[in-house]
Write a protein that holds these residues in place. Structure first.
Motif, PDB file in Angstrom:
ATOM      1  N   PRO A 191      -0.084   2.655   4.272  1.00 54.64           N
ATOM      2  CA  PRO A 191      -0.677   1.427   4.733  1.00 54.64           C
ATOM      3  C   PRO A 191      -0.228   0.172   4.378  1.00 54.64           C
ATOM      4  CG  PRO A 191      -1.881   2.538   2.821  1.00 54.64           C
ATOM      5  CD  PRO A 191      -0.585   3.275   3.407  1.00 54.64           C
ATOM      6  N   SER A 192      -0.580  -0.840   5.056  1.00 52.44           N
ATOM      7  CA  SER A 192      -0.039  -2.363   4.385  1.00 52.44           C
ATOM      8  C   SER A 192      -1.165  -2.989   3.888  1.00 52.44           C
ATOM      9  CB  SER A 192       0.342  -3.139   5.570  1.00 52.44           C
ATOM     10  OG  SER A 192       1.725  -2.425   6.194  1.00 52.44           O
ATOM     11  N   PHE A 193      -0.927  -3.404   2.325  1.00 53.10           N
ATOM     12  CA  PHE A 193      -2.059  -4.076   1.910  1.00 53.10           C
ATOM     13  C   PHE A 193      -2.834  -4.975   2.448  1.00 53.10           C
ATOM     14  CE2 PHE A 193      -3.557  -6.913  -1.641  1.00 53.10           C
ATOM     15  CZ  PHE A 193      -4.695  -6.294  -1.887  1.00 53.10           C
ATOM     16  N   ASP A 194      -2.041  -6.081   3.037  1.00 58.65           N
ATOM     17  CA  ASP A 194      -2.678  -7.197   3.617  1.00 58.65           C
ATOM     18  C   ASP A 194      -3.769  -6.770   4.676  1.00 58.65           C
ATOM     19  OD1 ASP A 194      -0.651  -6.602   5.234  1.00 58.65           O
ATOM     20  OD2 ASP A 194      -0.052  -8.638   5.542  1.00 58.65           O
ATOM     21  N   ASP A 195      -3.232  -5.713   5.449  1.00 60.87           N
ATOM     22  CA  ASP A 195      -4.081  -5.549   6.697  1.00 60.87           C
ATOM     23  C   ASP A 195      -5.268  -4.738   5.875  1.00 60.87           C
ATOM     24  OD1 ASP A 195      -2.080  -5.932   8.493  1.00 60.87           O
ATOM     25  OD2 ASP A 195      -1.694  -3.756   8.911  1.00 60.87           O
ATOM     26  N   GLU A 196      -5.159  -3.876   5.072  1.00 56.62           N
ATOM     27  CA  GLU A 196      -6.248  -3.169   4.274  1.00 56.62           C
ATOM     28  C   GLU A 196      -7.248  -3.884   3.840  1.00 56.62           C
ATOM     29  OE1 GLU A 196      -6.479   0.183   4.823  1.00 56.62           O
ATOM     30  OE2 GLU A 196      -4.567   0.134   6.040  1.00 56.62           O
ATOM     31  N   ALA A 197      -6.742  -5.110   3.075  1.00 55.89           N
ATOM     32  CA  ALA A 197      -7.688  -6.182   2.405  1.00 55.89           C
ATOM     33  C   ALA A 197      -8.479  -6.566   3.439  1.00 55.89           C
ATOM     34  CB  ALA A 197      -6.783  -7.175   1.527  1.00 55.89           C
ATOM     35  N   PHE A 200     -10.916  -3.445   5.148  1.00 61.47           N
ATOM     36  CA  PHE A 200     -11.689  -2.919   4.257  1.00 61.47           C
ATOM     37  C   PHE A 200     -11.944  -3.490   3.169  1.00 61.47           C
ATOM     38  CE2 PHE A 200      -9.563   0.696   6.525  1.00 61.47           C
ATOM     39  CZ  PHE A 200     -10.582   1.674   6.620  1.00 61.47           C
ATOM     40  N   GLY A 201     -11.540  -4.888   2.819  1.00 66.44           N
ATOM     41  CA  GLY A 201     -12.013  -5.439   1.535  1.00 66.44           C
ATOM     42  C   GLY A 201     -11.413  -4.943   0.380  1.00 66.44           C
ATOM     43  N   ASP A 202     -10.339  -4.320   0.480  1.00 61.28           N
ATOM     44  CA  ASP A 202      -9.719  -3.696  -0.930  1.00 61.28           C
ATOM     45  C   ASP A 202      -9.294  -4.981  -1.631  1.00 61.28           C
ATOM     46  OD1 ASP A 202     -10.108  -1.550  -0.058  1.00 61.28           O
ATOM     47  OD2 ASP A 202      -7.785  -1.133   0.860  1.00 61.28           O
ATOM     48  N   ARG A 203      -9.531  -5.131  -2.951  1.00 57.27           N
ATOM     49  CA  ARG A 203      -8.913  -6.240  -3.532  1.00 57.27           C
ATOM     50  C   ARG A 203      -7.700  -6.149  -4.227  1.00 57.27           C
ATOM     51  NH1 ARG A 203     -14.338  -5.808  -7.005  1.00 57.27           N
ATOM     52  NH2 ARG A 203     -13.646  -3.663  -6.521  1.00 57.27           N
ATOM     53  N   THR A 204      -7.156  -4.971  -4.392  1.00 55.21           N
ATOM     54  CA  THR A 204      -5.824  -4.807  -5.109  1.00 55.21           C
ATOM     55  C   THR A 204      -5.262  -3.417  -4.269  1.00 55.21           C
ATOM     56  OG1 THR A 204      -6.748  -3.021  -6.620  1.00 55.21           O
ATOM     57  CG2 THR A 204      -6.767  -5.255  -7.334  1.00 55.21           C
ATOM     58  N   PRO A 205      -3.842  -3.622  -4.169  1.00 49.74           N
ATOM     59  CA  PRO A 205      -3.213  -2.087  -3.680  1.00 49.74           C
ATOM     60  C   PRO A 205      -3.736  -0.875  -4.342  1.00 49.74           C
ATOM     61  CG  PRO A 205      -1.428  -4.016  -4.011  1.00 49.74           C
ATOM     62  CD  PRO A 205      -2.936  -4.458  -4.795  1.00 49.74           C
ATOM     63  N   GLU A 206      -3.970  -0.945  -5.544  1.00 47.31           N
ATOM     64  CA  GLU A 206      -4.654  -0.072  -6.488  1.00 47.31           C
ATOM     65  C   GLU A 206      -5.684   0.558  -5.617  1.00 47.31           C
ATOM     66  OE1 GLU A 206      -3.376  -2.500  -7.585  1.00 47.31           O
ATOM     67  OE2 GLU A 206      -1.915  -1.728  -9.364  1.00 47.31           O
ATOM     68  N   GLU A 207      -6.722  -0.385  -5.303  1.00 52.82           N
ATOM     69  CA  GLU A 207      -7.902   0.296  -4.483  1.00 52.82           C
ATOM     70  C   GLU A 207      -7.517   0.763  -3.252  1.00 52.82           C
ATOM     71  OE1 GLU A 207     -11.100  -3.116  -6.186  1.00 52.82           O
ATOM     72  OE2 GLU A 207     -11.051  -2.823  -3.953  1.00 52.82           O
ATOM     73  N   VAL A 220       0.368   8.704  -0.602  1.00 50.91           N
ATOM     74  CA  VAL A 220       0.198   7.463  -0.128  1.00 50.91           C
ATOM     75  C   VAL A 220       1.079   6.312  -0.532  1.00 50.91           C
ATOM     76  CG1 VAL A 220      -1.904   5.713   0.024  1.00 50.91           C
ATOM     77  CG2 VAL A 220      -2.491   8.103  -0.271  1.00 50.91           C
ATOM     78  N   ILE A 221       1.576   5.565   0.215  1.00 54.99           N
ATOM     79  CA  ILE A 221       2.565   4.553  -0.351  1.00 54.99           C
ATOM     80  C   ILE A 221       2.080   3.257   0.466  1.00 54.99           C
ATOM     81  CG2 ILE A 221       4.681   3.794  -0.334  1.00 54.99           C
ATOM     82  CD1 ILE A 221       5.733   6.596   0.278  1.00 54.99           C
ATOM     83  N   VAL A 222       1.605   2.285  -0.622  1.00 60.74           N
ATOM     84  CA  VAL A 222       0.768   1.021  -0.018  1.00 60.74           C
ATOM     85  C   VAL A 222       1.935  -0.109  -0.087  1.00 60.74           C
ATOM     86  CG1 VAL A 222      -0.866  -0.771  -0.403  1.00 60.74           C
ATOM     87  CG2 VAL A 222      -1.153   1.746  -1.280  1.00 60.74           C
ATOM     88  N   LYS A 223       2.349  -0.448   1.296  1.00 63.76           N
ATOM     89  CA  LYS A 223       3.297  -1.275   1.466  1.00 63.76           C
ATOM     90  C   LYS A 223       2.862  -2.881   1.216  1.00 63.76           C
ATOM     91  CE  LYS A 223       3.530   0.615   5.417  1.00 63.76           C
ATOM     92  NZ  LYS A 223       3.825   0.704   6.791  1.00 63.76           N
ATOM     93  N   ASN A 224       3.777  -3.647   0.611  1.00 66.84           N
ATOM     94  CA  ASN A 224       3.125  -4.924   0.411  1.00 66.84           C
ATOM     95  C   ASN A 224       4.112  -5.989   0.482  1.00 66.84           C
ATOM     96  OD1 ASN A 224       1.174  -6.689  -0.948  1.00 66.84           O
ATOM     97  ND2 ASN A 224       1.484  -5.907  -3.338  1.00 66.84           N
ATOM     98  N   ALA A 254       8.695  -4.734  10.391  1.00 70.36           N
ATOM     99  CA  ALA A 254       9.414  -4.468   8.940  1.00 70.36           C
ATOM    100  C   ALA A 254       8.606  -3.171   8.240  1.00 70.36           C
ATOM    101  CB  ALA A 254       8.879  -5.960   8.019  1.00 70.36           C
ATOM    102  N   GLY A 255       7.432  -3.260   8.570  1.00 69.56           N
ATOM    103  CA  GLY A 255       6.566  -1.880   8.079  1.00 69.56           C
ATOM    104  C   GLY A 255       7.006  -0.784   8.646  1.00 69.56           C
ATOM    105  N   ASP A 256       7.366  -0.994   9.923  1.00 70.23           N
ATOM    106  CA  ASP A 256       7.608   0.373  10.891  1.00 70.23           C
ATOM    107  C   ASP A 256       9.139   1.047  10.304  1.00 70.23           C
ATOM    108  OD1 ASP A 256       5.555  -0.262  12.074  1.00 70.23           O
ATOM    109  OD2 ASP A 256       6.664  -1.487  13.805  1.00 70.23           O
ATOM    110  N   SER A 257      10.188  -0.083   9.930  1.00 68.14           N
ATOM    111  CA  SER A 257      11.431   0.510   9.700  1.00 68.14           C
ATOM    112  C   SER A 257      11.174   1.001   8.153  1.00 68.14           C
ATOM    113  CB  SER A 257      12.312  -0.875   9.794  1.00 68.14           C
ATOM    114  OG  SER A 257      11.781  -1.825   8.705  1.00 68.14           O
ATOM    115  N   PHE A 258      10.293   0.478   7.492  1.00 70.58           N
ATOM    116  CA  PHE A 258      10.042   0.874   5.978  1.00 70.58           C
ATOM    117  C   PHE A 258       9.669   2.307   6.343  1.00 70.58           C
ATOM    118  CE2 PHE A 258       7.471   2.356   2.680  1.00 70.58           C
ATOM    119  CZ  PHE A 258       8.162   2.064   1.353  1.00 70.58           C
TER     120      PHE A 258
END
Ligand SMILES: O=C(O)C(=O)C[C@H](O)[C@H](O)CO
Length: 300
Positions: A191-197, A200-207, A220-224, A254-258
């Motif tokens: 996942p990418s953190f900004d999309d998930e926030a 889903f309302g996630d407050r941090t990449p940890e969430e 699970v690798i959270v791109k940021n 960017a995320g796809d190439s990662f």
């Protein structure tokens, strides 16, 4: 060994000069296959699975794939529909997309579950994204998630990048529901953190990381966006420091190439830290290039 990515690729318009636009071919899952091709050893086959039309624009797809070392064995054809189109607009290097894809051939890619299963048979890695799911009908989504779950049960590395595009989902609720179900069928989630926030309302990449780890994924690798990465792998949490930032020209892909570079390393048994470093290196190159795909000749 076979790496299969399934989804929709489109004609891509990126601004060249005033009214002149450059036409390419791209789409998140194709982009991931592309960078995986560049990173994987030659004995790996990389294939792209989608549905295209019988028209002249569709005919560019197999030629483009073959010219770039990506296999076409998983391509299928729709008799009347054609491929979609998207345009990139940029504001200080940050991209946004306009789509013409409502009736594209790729939207039918899971309408025939048997054909879908045949496409997936024999793959060591199967990658899909939230865009692959978003473009399908509810029964297509069920079929795709079912096929992924079956593959995972057979030991395939099944990969989901939620890649959330709110414009493609009926509602945020629907996106959350289907992505959570798809996550249960994935052994690797990117996942990418900004999309998930936002969704889903996630407050941090940890969430974000903990939520997807709870669905049972091994990795699970959270791109940021180049900032520090939070990951979960084989039952343990890991944090990776931010890397030196680069000034982006166009963040498309960017995320796809990662994903592509990182998955290539994971699929060949490299350690998590090396896979993440390879993903970062690729993404840093891609954001300095217009459009999603750096020519293959410049990558290998
Ligand atoms: O937005 C989409 O559906 C695309 O596939 C276009 C871009 O290539 C992709 O979003 C980049 O991740």
């Amino acid at each position: 060994m076979r790496f299969l990515s399934v989804g929709e690729c489109m004609l891509e318009l990126s601004e060249a000069d005033g009214d002149l636009w450059h036409m390419g071919i791209a789409g998140d899952t194709l982009n991931t296959a592309w960078y995986a091709r560049a990173q994987l050893p030659a004995q790996w086959q990389v294939e792209y699975g989608t549905v295209i039309g019988r028209d002249r624009f569709s005919a560019r797809i197999p030629v483009f794939l073959e010219d770039n070392g990506i296999g076409t064995g998983a391509l299928r054809f729709h008799e009347t529909r054609t491929i979609g189109l998207y345009a990139i607009t940029l504001a200080a290097g940050e991209r946004s997309f306009t789509y013409w894809r409502e009736n594209s051939a790729a939207r039918t890619l899971a309408d025939d579950p048997q054909a879908l299963a045949a496409t997936m048979a024999g793959a060591a890695v199967i990658h899909i994204s939230g865009i692959t799911l978003a473009i399908l009908s509810p029964s297509g989504r069920e079929a795709l998630i079912g096929a992924l779950a079956q593959a995972r049960a057979e030991g395939v590395m099944t990969v989901l990048d939620p890649n959330i595009r709110p414009k493609l989902w009926e509602s945020p609720h629907s996106a959350r529901d289907w992505l959570t179900r798809a996550a249960g069928a994935a052994s690797v989630i990117l996942p990418s953190f900004d999309d998930e926030a936002a969704c889903f309302g996630d407050r941090t990449p940890e969430e974000t990381c903990a939520r997807y780890a709870a669905s049972g994924a091994r990795t699970v690798i959270v791109k940021n966006g180049g900032a520090g990465i939070m990951a979960h792998h084989a039952g343990e949490d890991h944090r990776f420091d931010a890397l030196e930032q680069v000034e982006p020209v166009d963040t498309t892909g960017a995320g796809d190439s990662f994903n592509g570079a990182c998955l290539a390393e994971l699929a060949t048994g490299r350690p998590l830290a090396r896979a993440i470093a390879a993903g970062h290196d690729m993404a840093r190159r891609v954001v300095r290039h217009r459009g999603a795909l750096i020519p293959m000749a410049d990558l290998v």
